[in-house]
Design a protein around this motif. Structure first.
Motif, mmCIF file in Angstrom:
data_model
loop_
_atom_site.group_PDB
_atom_site.id
_atom_site.type_symbol
_atom_site.label_atom_id
_atom_site.label_comp_id
_atom_site.label_asym_id
_atom_site.label_seq_id
_atom_site.Cartn_x
_atom_site.Cartn_y
_atom_site.Cartn_z
ATOM 1 N N ARG A 7 0.827 -1.211 0.000
ATOM 2 C CA ARG A 7 0.000 0.000 0.000
ATOM 3 C C ARG A 7 0.860 1.259 0.000
ATOM 4 N NH1 ARG A 7 -4.870 -1.078 -1.957
ATOM 5 N NH2 ARG A 7 -5.789 -2.902 -0.980
ATOM 6 N N ALA A 11 0.691 4.015 -2.911
ATOM 7 C CA ALA A 11 0.382 5.404 -2.582
ATOM 8 C C ALA A 11 1.479 6.336 -3.097
ATOM 9 C CB ALA A 11 0.227 5.559 -1.074
ATOM 10 N N ALA A 52 0.530 8.776 5.101
ATOM 11 C CA ALA A 52 -0.821 9.035 4.579
ATOM 12 C C ALA A 52 -0.953 10.492 4.148
ATOM 13 C CB ALA A 52 -1.864 8.684 5.630
ATOM 14 N N LYS A 57 -3.686 10.188 1.273
ATOM 15 C CA LYS A 57 -4.509 9.021 1.544
ATOM 16 C C LYS A 57 -4.997 9.056 2.983
ATOM 17 C CE LYS A 57 -3.836 6.976 -2.450
ATOM 18 N NZ LYS A 57 -4.935 6.881 -3.429
ATOM 19 N N PHE A 61 -6.599 3.439 4.060
ATOM 20 C CA PHE A 61 -6.129 2.931 2.767
ATOM 21 C C PHE A 61 -5.093 1.819 2.944
ATOM 22 C CE2 PHE A 61 -2.661 3.110 -0.350
ATOM 23 C CZ PHE A 61 -3.331 2.813 -1.521
ATOM 24 N N ASP A 95 -6.794 2.353 -7.096
ATOM 25 C CA ASP A 95 -7.399 2.880 -5.877
ATOM 26 C C ASP A 95 -8.910 3.066 -6.057
ATOM 27 O OD1 ASP A 95 -7.646 4.181 -3.315
ATOM 28 O OD2 ASP A 95 -7.632 6.098 -4.369
ATOM 29 N N GLU A 327 -14.031 7.784 3.096
ATOM 30 C CA GLU A 327 -12.883 7.004 2.632
ATOM 31 C C GLU A 327 -13.208 6.312 1.313
ATOM 32 O OE1 GLU A 327 -10.018 3.988 1.937
ATOM 33 O OE2 GLU A 327 -12.038 3.436 2.580
ATOM 34 N N GLY A 330 -13.152 8.740 -1.433
ATOM 35 C CA GLY A 330 -11.786 9.154 -1.761
ATOM 36 C C GLY A 330 -11.499 10.581 -1.401
#
Length: 348
Positions: A7, A11, A52, A57, A61, A95, A327, A330
């Motif tokens: 992840r 990201a 994040a 994000k 996520f 995503d 979330e 997005g």
């Protein structure tokens, strides 16, 4: 590479950051970032929040269970994209689709693909594609009239469509997930171009072509035929014309949701106007800068609604919290009853 490491990698790629750039933002070396991604070091909660924030994000996520791989990706771009730009589009698309699949799972609702068998959409010539476009319209009960909302038509028949905020050279990306077609289209483009891109990608999905036919020319022909079938453009322009007034093109653009230049191309394909007349229009468009921005009021863009409605319904039925809904969207939710603005669009 463990789940959190994967992840973090996704990201970072989606943000277009190098290992060094991310390290500078979160205050560690690029070696440390690399070890996070490989799973050799597990970041603590404070570091995960910094990661994040640096990648825009939510912390959720990094714990998402759905994993998506883009199979048979096919990019449509005005100019070739570099690897970095493709990585960004790839990550944003993954995503978006992971969030889409998550809300389908929560809602226990999935629309199955509804397309004719590809073997029934065989074309030996470009002219054959005219009938195939009408066949798809009939299969979807669209008739021959202008299609009000192309994205809704796609989603109602099982083709997921997402809007991706990406490099200006990007138009669309078609791929398969669990054997079903998925289309990601550029977010900030005129509606007529957006609709043509979608119809073009549908052509790639459905057409079974004689190997001697150029795939791009075939998809281009299909897009025009799907948006304004031969019978309708000949009704609007008649069988033969020596020229077409620019105001006619403008009005037909807004009636059928297809660009003025594409209408000229369509008229030439069907021999409504001679090729030399079409070339004259192409030169005029180029000279006046209309290839980039056509004159008059732009045709409005469309946006997918199915995923949004699933999220809002799940929140209303208390299957998910407001934070969870944000979330899945997005981005933060905007309540139209509180500030009068529209709900923000789900996008990549």
């Amino acid at each position: 590479m463990n789940q959190i490491g994967e992840r973090i990698h996704a990201a970072r790629k989606g943000k277009g950051l190098s290992l060094r750039a991310m390290g500078e933002i979160i205050g560690v070396s690029q070696t440390a970032v690399s070890k996070y991604e490989k799973g050799e070091i597990v970041p603590d909660s404070g570091m995960l929040i910094r990661i994040a924030n640096s990648t825009s994000k939510s912390p959720d996520f990094f714990f998402r269970q759905n994993k998506v791989k883009l199979l048979e990706p096919n990019y449509r771009c005005r100019k070739s994209l570099g690897k970095k730009e493709q990585d960004i589009i790839h990550a944003k698309t993954v995503d978006w689709l992971e969030r889409y699949l998550e809300i389908e799972h929560i809602s226990d609702e999935k629309i199955e693909i509804d397309l004719p068998d590809k073997k029934n959409c065989h074309a030996d010539t470009l002219a054959d594609i005219e009938n195939i476009a009408v066949k798809i319209r009939k299969h979807w009960n669209l008739g021959l009239d202008p299609i009000d909302n192309l994205i809704d038509s796609f989603e109602m028949h099982g083709i997921k469509v997402g809007l991706i905020d990406a490099d200006s050279r990007f138009d669309a990306l078609t791929f398969r997930h669990n054997s079903q077609p998925v289309i990601a289209v550029a977010k900030n483009i005129p509606g007529d171009r957006q609709r043509f891109n979608l119809a073009h990608e549908l052509g790639h999905i459905i057409l079974d072509l004689n190997p001697e036919i150029d795939e791009e020319k075939a998809a281009h022909r299909f897009a025009g035929a799907f948006l304004i079938p031969e019978e309708m453009i000949k009704y609007e322009l008649r069988e033969k014309r020596k020229s077409i007034d620019i105001n006619e093109l403008y009005r037909l653009k807004h009636k059928y949701g297809i660009s003025m230049k594409a209408l000229v191309h369509r008229a030439a394909d069907l021999e409504i106007i001679p090729d030399k007349v079409a070339v004259r229009y192409y030169r005029e468009f180029s000279k006046k800068g209309w290839n980039k921005k056509e004159p008059g009021r732009p045709f409005p863009g469309e946006r997918p609604s199915h995923m949004e409605l699933l999220i809002l319904r799940a929140q209303a039925e208390e299957k998910i919290t407001r934070n969870r809904a944000a979330e899945l969207f997005g981005e933060p939710l905007t309540n139209i009853l509180n500030d009068g603005s529209e709900q923000k669009v789900v996008n990549g």
